[in-house]
Design an enzyme around this catalytic site. Sequence first.
Site, short mmCIF file in Angstrom:
data_model
loop_
_atom_site.label_atom_id
_atom_site.label_comp_id
_atom_site.label_asym_id
_atom_site.label_seq_id
_atom_site.Cartn_x
_atom_site.Cartn_y
_atom_site.Cartn_z
N HIS A 56 6.67 -13.78 3.64
CA HIS A 56 6.92 -12.73 2.65
C HIS A 56 8.39 -12.32 2.70
CE1 HIS A 56 6.98 -9.82 5.93
NE2 HIS A 56 5.83 -10.32 6.36
P1 TYD Z 1 2.60 -8.37 7.88
O1 TYD Z 1 3.84 -7.57 7.64
O2 TYD Z 1 2.17 -9.31 6.79
O3 TYD Z 1 2.74 -9.18 9.24
P2 TYD Z 1 3.58 -10.50 9.61
O4 TYD Z 1 4.90 -10.41 8.95
O5 TYD Z 1 3.68 -10.46 11.06
O6 TYD Z 1 2.82 -11.71 9.24
O7 TYD Z 1 1.43 -7.36 8.25
C1 TYD Z 1 0.18 -7.84 8.69
C2 TYD Z 1 -0.83 -6.72 8.49
O8 TYD Z 1 -0.52 -5.60 9.31
C3 TYD Z 1 -0.89 -6.22 7.05
O9 TYD Z 1 -2.25 -6.09 6.69
C4 TYD Z 1 -0.25 -4.88 7.09
C5 TYD Z 1 -0.38 -4.43 8.53
N1 TYD Z 1 0.80 -3.67 8.97
C6 TYD Z 1 0.70 -2.30 9.20
O10 TYD Z 1 -0.36 -1.69 9.05
N2 TYD Z 1 1.80 -1.62 9.63
C7 TYD Z 1 2.99 -2.23 9.82
O11 TYD Z 1 4.00 -1.57 10.23
C8 TYD Z 1 3.10 -3.65 9.56
C9 TYD Z 1 4.38 -4.39 9.76
C10 TYD Z 1 1.98 -4.32 9.15
#
Ligand code: TYD
Length: 139
Positions: A56
């Site tokens: 993303h």
């Molecule tokens: P995501 O940012 O997509 O993680 P990565 O970049 O590691 O793959 O987030 C994964 C999940 O965690 C998503 O459902 C949102 C949640 N999340 C939170 O609740 N708080 C946060 O600060 C972050 C970064 C993610």
Amino acid sequence: MSSTTTIFDCKLLDFPKNHQLNGNLTSITNGKEVPFDIKRIYYLYDVPGGNSRGGHAHKDLDQIMVALSGSFTVTIDDGNNKQSFHLFQPYQGLLIPPGLWRDLDTFSSGSICMVLASELYDEADYFRDYEEFLKYKLL
Ligand code: TYD
């Protein structure tokens, strides 16, 4: 303007390292080593071998990624160019300005990816669709 950022806006930051015979200590201070106010810290851990994270981009979020333990690879993509950074030093951080797609992979066993972030969590700040991201970058 995060639509115009490129991979060349990412950089590796060196944090101060207090080296002693009984161990090392690194500190990270708002307004000193970090070019934004840290509003949130989160970390990835227990990533099963072979799995990837990220996939993303953010509209307004600045981040710094640190390999607190172990190693992993962060690949940054601005729509035109890609650059991979292998992070493995707990005293170095990768500054990622907004408007850049990131993929994280090759997590070593037991690795921890700590992320310093400039804003609170906001799902509306994400591009999770690569085609949508390219349109935003006017590509
Ligand atoms: P995501 O940012 O997509 O993680 P990565 O970049 O590691 O793959 O987030 C994964 C999940 O965690 C998503 O459902 C949102 C949640 N999340 C939170 O609740 N708080 C946060 O600060 C972050 C970064 C993610």
